[in-house]
Design a protein around this motif. Structure first.
Motif, PDB file in Angstrom:
ATOM      1  N   GLU A   1       0.407  -7.373   4.717  1.00  0.00           N
ATOM      2  CA  GLU A   1       0.468  -6.602   3.481  1.00  0.00           C
ATOM      3  C   GLU A   1       1.005  -5.206   3.750  1.00  0.00           C
ATOM      4  OE1 GLU A   1       0.077  -7.449   0.507  1.00  0.00           O
ATOM      5  OE2 GLU A   1      -0.035  -5.534  -0.536  1.00  0.00           O
ATOM      6  N   ARG A   2       0.473  -4.604   4.850  1.00  0.00           N
ATOM      7  CA  ARG A   2       0.936  -3.249   5.167  1.00  0.00           C
ATOM      8  C   ARG A   2       2.429  -3.256   5.486  1.00  0.00           C
ATOM      9  NH1 ARG A   2      -3.956  -1.121   8.607  1.00  0.00           N
ATOM     10  NH2 ARG A   2      -3.153  -2.754   9.929  1.00  0.00           N
ATOM     11  N   GLU A   3       2.867  -4.274   6.199  1.00  0.00           N
ATOM     12  CA  GLU A   3       4.293  -4.346   6.532  1.00  0.00           C
ATOM     13  C   GLU A   3       5.127  -4.491   5.278  1.00  0.00           C
ATOM     14  OE1 GLU A   3       3.628  -6.490  10.825  1.00  0.00           O
ATOM     15  OE2 GLU A   3       4.945  -7.457   9.346  1.00  0.00           O
ATOM     16  N   ARG A   4       4.627  -5.324   4.374  1.00  0.00           N
ATOM     17  CA  ARG A   4       5.388  -5.527   3.128  1.00  0.00           C
ATOM     18  C   ARG A   4       5.497  -4.228   2.357  1.00  0.00           C
ATOM     19  NH1 ARG A   4       4.665  -6.539  -2.114  1.00  0.00           N
ATOM     20  NH2 ARG A   4       2.380  -6.411  -1.973  1.00  0.00           N
ATOM     21  N   LEU A   5       4.361  -3.526   2.262  1.00  0.00           N
ATOM     22  CA  LEU A   5       4.397  -2.266   1.524  1.00  0.00           C
ATOM     23  C   LEU A   5       5.316  -1.274   2.214  1.00  0.00           C
ATOM     24  CD1 LEU A   5       0.636  -1.883   0.580  1.00  0.00           C
ATOM     25  CD2 LEU A   5       2.553  -2.280  -0.981  1.00  0.00           C
ATOM     26  N   GLU A   6       5.277  -1.271   3.538  1.00  0.00           N
ATOM     27  CA  GLU A   6       6.128  -0.351   4.291  1.00  0.00           C
ATOM     28  C   GLU A   6       7.600  -0.692   4.081  1.00  0.00           C
ATOM     29  OE1 GLU A   6       5.237   2.250   5.781  1.00  0.00           O
ATOM     30  OE2 GLU A   6       7.026   2.813   6.909  1.00  0.00           O
ATOM     31  N   ARG A   7       7.910  -1.995   4.091  1.00  0.00           N
ATOM     32  CA  ARG A   7       9.287  -2.432   3.896  1.00  0.00           C
ATOM     33  C   ARG A   7       9.772  -2.002   2.526  1.00  0.00           C
ATOM     34  NH1 ARG A   7       8.278  -7.249   5.894  1.00  0.00           N
ATOM     35  NH2 ARG A   7       8.050  -8.170   3.827  1.00  0.00           N
ATOM     36  N   GLU A   8       8.911  -2.229   1.552  1.00  0.00           N
ATOM     37  CA  GLU A   8       9.317  -1.873   0.193  1.00  0.00           C
ATOM     38  C   GLU A   8       9.554  -0.376   0.083  1.00  0.00           C
ATOM     39  OE1 GLU A   8       6.451  -3.321  -2.578  1.00  0.00           O
ATOM     40  OE2 GLU A   8       7.184  -5.395  -2.432  1.00  0.00           O
ATOM     41  N   ARG A   9       8.723   0.393   0.749  1.00  0.00           N
ATOM     42  CA  ARG A   9       8.898   1.839   0.694  1.00  0.00           C
ATOM     43  C   ARG A   9      10.226   2.226   1.343  1.00  0.00           C
ATOM     44  NH1 ARG A   9       8.307   6.134   3.855  1.00  0.00           N
ATOM     45  NH2 ARG A   9       7.599   4.878   5.621  1.00  0.00           N
ATOM     46  N   MET A  10      10.512   1.590   2.484  1.00  0.00           N
ATOM     47  CA  MET A  10      11.766   1.944   3.153  1.00  0.00           C
ATOM     48  C   MET A  10      12.964   1.518   2.332  1.00  0.00           C
ATOM     49  SD  MET A  10      10.814   1.142   7.106  1.00  0.00           S
ATOM     50  CE  MET A  10      12.504   1.326   7.638  1.00  0.00           C
ATOM     51  N   GLU A  11      12.854   0.332   1.682  1.00  0.00           N
ATOM     52  CA  GLU A  11      13.989  -0.109   0.855  1.00  0.00           C
ATOM     53  C   GLU A  11      14.208   0.840  -0.304  1.00  0.00           C
ATOM     54  OE1 GLU A  11      13.039  -4.090  -0.238  1.00  0.00           O
ATOM     55  OE2 GLU A  11      13.484  -4.884   1.762  1.00  0.00           O
ATOM     56  N   ARG A  12      13.079   1.288  -0.871  1.00  0.00           N
ATOM     57  CA  ARG A  12      13.209   2.209  -2.000  1.00  0.00           C
ATOM     58  C   ARG A  12      13.898   3.480  -1.550  1.00  0.00           C
ATOM     59  NH1 ARG A  12       8.184   1.055  -3.661  1.00  0.00           N
ATOM     60  NH2 ARG A  12       7.346   2.821  -2.505  1.00  0.00           N
ATOM     61  N   GLU A  13      13.442   3.963  -0.387  1.00  0.00           N
ATOM     62  CA  GLU A  13      14.039   5.221   0.078  1.00  0.00           C
ATOM     63  C   GLU A  13      15.506   5.025   0.432  1.00  0.00           C
ATOM     64  OE1 GLU A  13      11.594   6.683   3.202  1.00  0.00           O
ATOM     65  OE2 GLU A  13       9.938   7.187   1.834  1.00  0.00           O
ATOM     66  N   ALA A  14      15.823   3.851   1.024  1.00  0.00           N
ATOM     67  CA  ALA A  14      17.228   3.604   1.350  1.00  0.00           C
ATOM     68  C   ALA A  14      18.064   3.521   0.085  1.00  0.00           C
ATOM     69  CB  ALA A  14      17.357   2.312   2.162  1.00  0.00           C
ATOM     70  N   ALA A  15      17.499   2.872  -0.955  1.00  0.00           N
ATOM     71  CA  ALA A  15      18.248   2.764  -2.212  1.00  0.00           C
ATOM     72  C   ALA A  15      18.460   4.147  -2.814  1.00  0.00           C
ATOM     73  CB  ALA A  15      17.504   1.855  -3.183  1.00  0.00           C
TER      74      ALA A  15
END
Lengths: 437, 189
Positions: B48-62
């Motif tokens: 779950e933490r990885e997923r949330l982290e991934r989503e955060r990074m994708e958001r920031e990359a976008a």
């Protein structure tokens, strides 16, 4: 020689077909370098029964030649005492009005009989019967214009220029309109920007730039139906300022790409043979216009800084300045067009940041200014080589105006919307007959 | 009821959660502290933490990609009747060159424009010169010419329809548009 005084001449027609109200004024006497002095015969259009609309059109067409002092404005009946016996003309009355010439129109089977009367000599000089289609026929007005032009030739030695049309741009579309402002019709579709329309010498074809996504070809389009083509050499990049050569097969244009803007010619009949005429390097070259003998091309170049008018041989050699300027002082010059008699090139030049219409005589390279109020630009010659149409915003919106270079008289053409980039045709023959320029 | 009796009742109710009979009313003596709630059962949340982290990074990359796209799309302006790149705009173009270098699949189109003073037809050539000037500048910073398209609208597409100096200045411009490879832009190093 009589010097012409400044007078205002509103011209209104009562005929149902001629709905245009064209205000005619004399330009103020601030025309620099041009001396207007006029001596021209007085002409009266005789009253008569019927043919009201044709008579009104003929009278206005003769007026617009600026070669006659138009006298009176009669409908069915003329001045008191002018009605003689049926078929006879009371020359005395018209002579006292100052008329030397009288134009008489009478109905004939399937058309009209025109007579030119010599008022002083009290006789008929010319007579001819012209066939006319029905008044409701779309070609009716243009046929009446041809009658006017022939009468003008009898009366002055030079054919009139009523049987002509303009191409112009309004709201990004090319329109065609008669020389008296009637019968405006769009020739290109809505939604695609079309610019810089020009006539072929025989009046049957037009060329223009079709601007799409910042690029565009020069489109060569037959006017009486037929397939449009993209001019050879103009299929990619942005191709602008087309001009037909007098030989009926050559098209010149300018091509803009990342290396700059340069002039090309191509054979649009055989669809081949694109040739580059200028190599700009750090200068742009555009707006070619042919001399009437096809041997030379005047054009715009930025080789000295702001654009100015140059001339070259039709194969691109012998490039030299045409309209002299003072470096650093003279404004930008653009939009040249060579006169039908080859003697002059008309163009516009900035004066205090506003464009004005200028002439340069090709032989002596003398420059004269024709206009001075408002912005006046994009001039085009009438086929008589003395009238010039151009765009002026002197009334607050861009409109087509026409100036007579011999009398200075200026008239406005009403167009449906704001107008830009006008092109004046030669005298238009019937679709089946070649025209006489 | 008295507050202390309420508390006692609550305490015994809590203590009774694990089962058993409700206790009798106790004598007034110090109440024992309620038993601490049982510890939650252990859960594996690393996915779950990885997923949330991934989503955060994708958001920031976008967000970064959007910002980079916006930088690529920034307009530059010109002086009257000039196609020279102004010194004030060189930084903007340098930045575009850097982004293009970091994103080799990106292709752009430069559209040159003019204000509506001056000849209509000349302004087509002037707009062309303005676009070509920006392309040459980017090429001088190492961008491959094949990635840049040059077009011109002359005075036909004003940004500001006004007839004052502000409007004219806005209309004398190059516009930049990404035509390919514009997804997931990465920042230059």
């Amino acid at each position: 020689m009589r010097r012409l005084s400044v007078i205002l001449l509103p011209v209104l027609t009562a005929a149902p077909l001629a709905a245009q109200d064209t205000t005619v004024t004399k330009d103020q006497p601030i025309r620099i370098g041009v001396d207007y002095a006029v001596n021209r015969p007085g002409l009266v259009v005789l009253p008569g029964a019927g043919l009201d609309s044709a008579r009104a059109v003929v009278r206005r067409d003769l007026d617009y030649t600026d070669r006659f002092e138009m006298l009176g404005d009669f409908a069915a009946t003329g001045p008191e005492g002018s009605a003689g016996q049926a078929g006879s003309v009371n020359y005395g009355i018209y002579r006292t009005m100052g008329a030397q010439l009288g134009v008489e129109l009478t109905a004939a089977a399937g058309g009209v009989t025109a007579r030119l009367h010599d008022i002083s000599g009290q006789k008929v000089r010319n007579t001819q019967t012209f066939p006319l289609p029905a008044e409701t026929d779309p070609e009716y007005r243009m046929e009446v214009h041809r009658v006017s032009d022939e009468i003008a030739r009898w009366a002055s030695g030079t054919a009139g220029l009523a049987a002509t049309r303009f191409l112009f741009v309004s709201n990004g579309r090319v329109y065609r309109i008669d020389s008296d402002g009637e019968q405006a019709v769009a020739l290109t579709p809505d939604g695609v920007t079309a610019l810089s329309p020009v006539w072929s010498p025989d009046g049957r074809t037009m060329a223009y730039t079709r601007l799409e996504g910042g690029r565009g070809g020069v489109i060569v389009q037959p006017l009486a139906g037929g397939t449009a083509q993209v001019a050879p050499g103009a299929q990619s990049a942005l191709n602008i300022t087309p001009a037909f050569g007098p030989d009926g097969r050559t098209l010149a244009f300018a091509r803009s790409d990342e290396t700059g803007t340069d002039i090309f010619t191509a054979n649009f009949v055989d669809r081949c043979c694109a040739q580059r005429l200028t190599v700009g390097r750090f200068a742009d070259n555009l707006s070619p216009t042919f001399s009437p003998d096809g041997r030379r091309i005047a054009f715009v170049s930025t080789r000295s800084g702001p654009p100015q008018i140059y001339v070259m041989a039709a194969n691109g050699t012998d490039q030299e300045l045409l309209a002299p300027f003072d470096y650093g002082a003279t404004g930008a010059s653009n939009a040249p067009e060579w006169s039908p008699d080859g003697a002059r090139v008309v163009f516009h030049r900035d004066v205090s940041r506003s464009p004005q219409i200028f002439l340069v005589d090709v032989a002596g390279r003398r420059v004269t200014q024709l206009t001075s109020s408002g912005r006046n630009e994009d001039p085009t010659w009438g086929p008589d080589g003395r009238h010039i149409a151009f765009i002026s915003d002197r009334t607050g919106r861009r409109q087509i105006w026409i100036i007579d270079t011999e009398t200075g008289r200026v008239r406005q053409l009403q167009t449906p919307g704001a107008a830009r980039l006008p092109a004046w045709s030669r005298r238009l023959g019937r679709a089946t007959v070649a025209s006489n320029p | 009821m008295r507050a202390s009796s309420l508390m006692l009742l609550a305490a015994f109710a809590l203590a009774a959660c694990g089962g058993g009979n409700p206790p009798e009313e106790p004598a007034p003596e110090p109440t024992p502290a309620p038993a601490p709630p049982p510890a939650p059962a252990p859960v594996d949340d690393s996915a779950e933490r990885e997923r949330l982290e991934r989503e955060r990074m994708e958001r920031e990359a976008a967000e970064r990609a959007r910002a980079l796209a916006a930088e690529l799309g920034t307009m530059i302006n010109f002086e009257f009747d000039k196609a020279d790149i102004r010194s004030a705009d060189q930084g903007t173009l340098d930045r575009k060159a850097a982004i293009l270098a970091a994103n080799p699949n990106v292709r752009i189109r430069i559209a040159g424009h003019a204000d509506d003073r001056g000849s209509d037809e000349y302004n087509l050539a002037l707009g062309n010169r303005r676009a070509a000037a920006a392309k040459r500048y980017l090429e001088s910073k190492g961008v491959d010419a094949a990635r840049i398209e040059v077009v011109s609208y002359g005075e036909e597409r004003p940004l500001n329809p006004g007839a004052d100096e502000t409007a004219y200045a806005q209309n004398r411009r190059d516009e930049f548009e990404v035509t390919a490879g514009g997804d997931n832009l990465v920042a230059p190093q």
